[in-house]
Motif scaffolding. Structure first.
Motif, PDB file in Angstrom:
ATOM      1  N   ILE A 156       0.769  -1.170   0.048  1.00  0.00           N
ATOM      2  CA  ILE A 156       0.012  -0.025   0.023  1.00  0.00           C
ATOM      3  C   ILE A 156       0.849   1.210   0.024  1.00  0.00           C
ATOM      4  O   ILE A 156       0.491   2.451  -0.881  1.00  0.00           O
ATOM      5  CB  ILE A 156      -0.851   0.166   1.271  1.00  0.00           C
ATOM      6  N   CYS A 179      -3.118   2.657  -9.196  1.00  0.00           N
ATOM      7  CA  CYS A 179      -3.919   3.045  -8.538  1.00  0.00           C
ATOM      8  C   CYS A 179      -5.004   1.846  -8.584  1.00  0.00           C
ATOM      9  O   CYS A 179      -5.384   1.742  -7.127  1.00  0.00           O
ATOM     10  CB  CYS A 179      -4.881   3.945  -9.448  1.00  0.00           C
ATOM     11  N   VAL A 180      -4.992   1.094  -9.546  1.00  0.00           N
ATOM     12  CA  VAL A 180      -5.930  -0.464  -9.090  1.00  0.00           C
ATOM     13  C   VAL A 180      -5.052  -1.099  -8.172  1.00  0.00           C
ATOM     14  O   VAL A 180      -5.493  -1.759  -7.457  1.00  0.00           O
ATOM     15  CB  VAL A 180      -5.872  -0.999 -10.677  1.00  0.00           C
ATOM     16  N   GLY A 183      -6.054  -0.297  -4.721  1.00  0.00           N
ATOM     17  CA  GLY A 183      -7.181  -0.874  -4.336  1.00  0.00           C
ATOM     18  C   GLY A 183      -7.118  -2.372  -4.058  1.00  0.00           C
ATOM     19  O   GLY A 183      -7.442  -2.965  -2.854  1.00  0.00           O
ATOM     20  N   ILE A 186      -5.381  -3.259  -0.587  1.00  0.00           N
ATOM     21  CA  ILE A 186      -6.402  -3.158   0.292  1.00  0.00           C
ATOM     22  C   ILE A 186      -7.174  -4.198   0.443  1.00  0.00           C
ATOM     23  O   ILE A 186      -7.111  -5.066   1.483  1.00  0.00           O
ATOM     24  CB  ILE A 186      -6.925  -1.530   0.176  1.00  0.00           C
ATOM     25  N   ALA A 187      -7.549  -4.736  -0.750  1.00  0.00           N
ATOM     26  CA  ALA A 187      -8.531  -6.057  -0.852  1.00  0.00           C
ATOM     27  C   ALA A 187      -7.667  -7.189  -0.350  1.00  0.00           C
ATOM     28  O   ALA A 187      -8.041  -8.023   0.217  1.00  0.00           O
ATOM     29  CB  ALA A 187      -8.998  -5.970  -2.017  1.00  0.00           C
TER      30      ALA A 187
END
Length: 203
Positions: A156, A179-180, A183, A186-187
Motif C-alpha cells: 500500500i 491506482c488499481v 485498491g 487493500i483488498a
C-alpha cells in the motif's frame, strides 16, 4: 525477448510495452490475492517488460529492482509450493513484531543509501523518491515470498509513492495500474486476514 522488445519499441514506443506489462500486472496481483501459485508466470513476464520500460525513462533504481524481482519470483515460487493448504492455495502467516522492526530499519537505511548513490553517480530523476519506492518494493516482495500478510501494508505504501512518481514521469498507464494496485492491495490485506481467521490463526 530482447528482439521482441526492440520491435515493439520501434513500432509503438515504450507505451505498447507498458500497456502489456500493465495487463500482466493486473492478472498477477489478482492471482496473489486469491493466494494462487499461478501468479508467478504472469509476474515473471511483467518484470521483464518493466525492466525495459524503467531503463528507457532513466528510472534506474526501478530498472535494477526488476532484476531482483525476477530472482525473487523463482524463490517465492518454491516457498509457495511448500506452503500450500489442502485446497492448493498458499497459507498466509503473520510477521513477528521484532522481525518487522528489523525490516523497517533496513528499509530506511537502504533507501537513504540507494538515493544518495543514484543522486551522486547517475543522472537519475527523483533519485530519493525512486529509491524509497524501490527499497520498499524489495521488502514487500520478500515478505510476499515468505507468505507474510504484512506484505500488503508495505505494498500500500509502495503504491501511494509509485502513483505520484510515475504520473510525474508521464507513465500514465503505469500510474493508473498502481491506482488499481492500491485498491487491490487493500483488498488483498483483508482477504489474507480473512483466510487466516478461517484457518484458525490469531489475527
Amino acid at each position: 525477448m530482447t528482439q521482441i522488445l526492440e520491435f515493439l519499441h520501434g513500432m509503438f514506443g515504450t507505451r505498447a510495452i507498458e500497456i502489456t506489462a500493465t495487463i500482466l500486472g493486473l492478472i498477477n496481483v489478482a492471482l496473489i490475492i486469491r493466494r494462487s501459485i499461478w501468479n508467478y508466470p504472469f509476474g515473471i513476464a511483467m518484470v521483464l517488460l518493466y525492466a525495459w520500460i524503467f531503463y528507457d525513462v532513466r528510472l534506474y533504481s526501478d530498472a535494477l529492482l526488476q532484476i531482483f524481482f525476477l530472482g525473487i519470483q523463482f524463490f517465492g515460487l518454491f516457498i509457495w509450493l511448500a506452503g500450500r493448504a489442502d485446497d492448493g492455495l498458499v497459507e498466509a502467516i503473520d510477521l513477528p513484531y521484532q522481525a518487522g522492526l528489523v525490516w523497517a530499519l533496513g528499509a530506511t537505511v537502504g533507501a537513504a543509501a540507494l538515493g544518495y548513490i543514484m543522486a551522486t553517480y547517475t543522472d537519475a530523476d527523483f533519485p530519493y523518491w525512486d529509491a524509497l519506492t524501490t527499497v520498499l518494493s524489495v521488502v514487500a516482495q520478500c515478505l510476499l515470498a515468505k507468505r507474510y500478510v504484512q506484505t500488503w501494508v508495505v505494498w500500500i505504501a509502495v503504491d501511494v509513492l509509485a502513483i505520484g512518481l510515475y504520473w510525474t514521469k508521464d507513465l500514465g498507464p503505469t500510474a493508473a495500474l498502481y491506482c488499481v494496485f492500491l485498491g487491490m492491495a487493500i483488498a488483498g490485506h483483508f482477504s489474507w486476514r480473512r483466510s487466516m481467521k478461517l484457518s484458525g490463526q490469531p489475527v
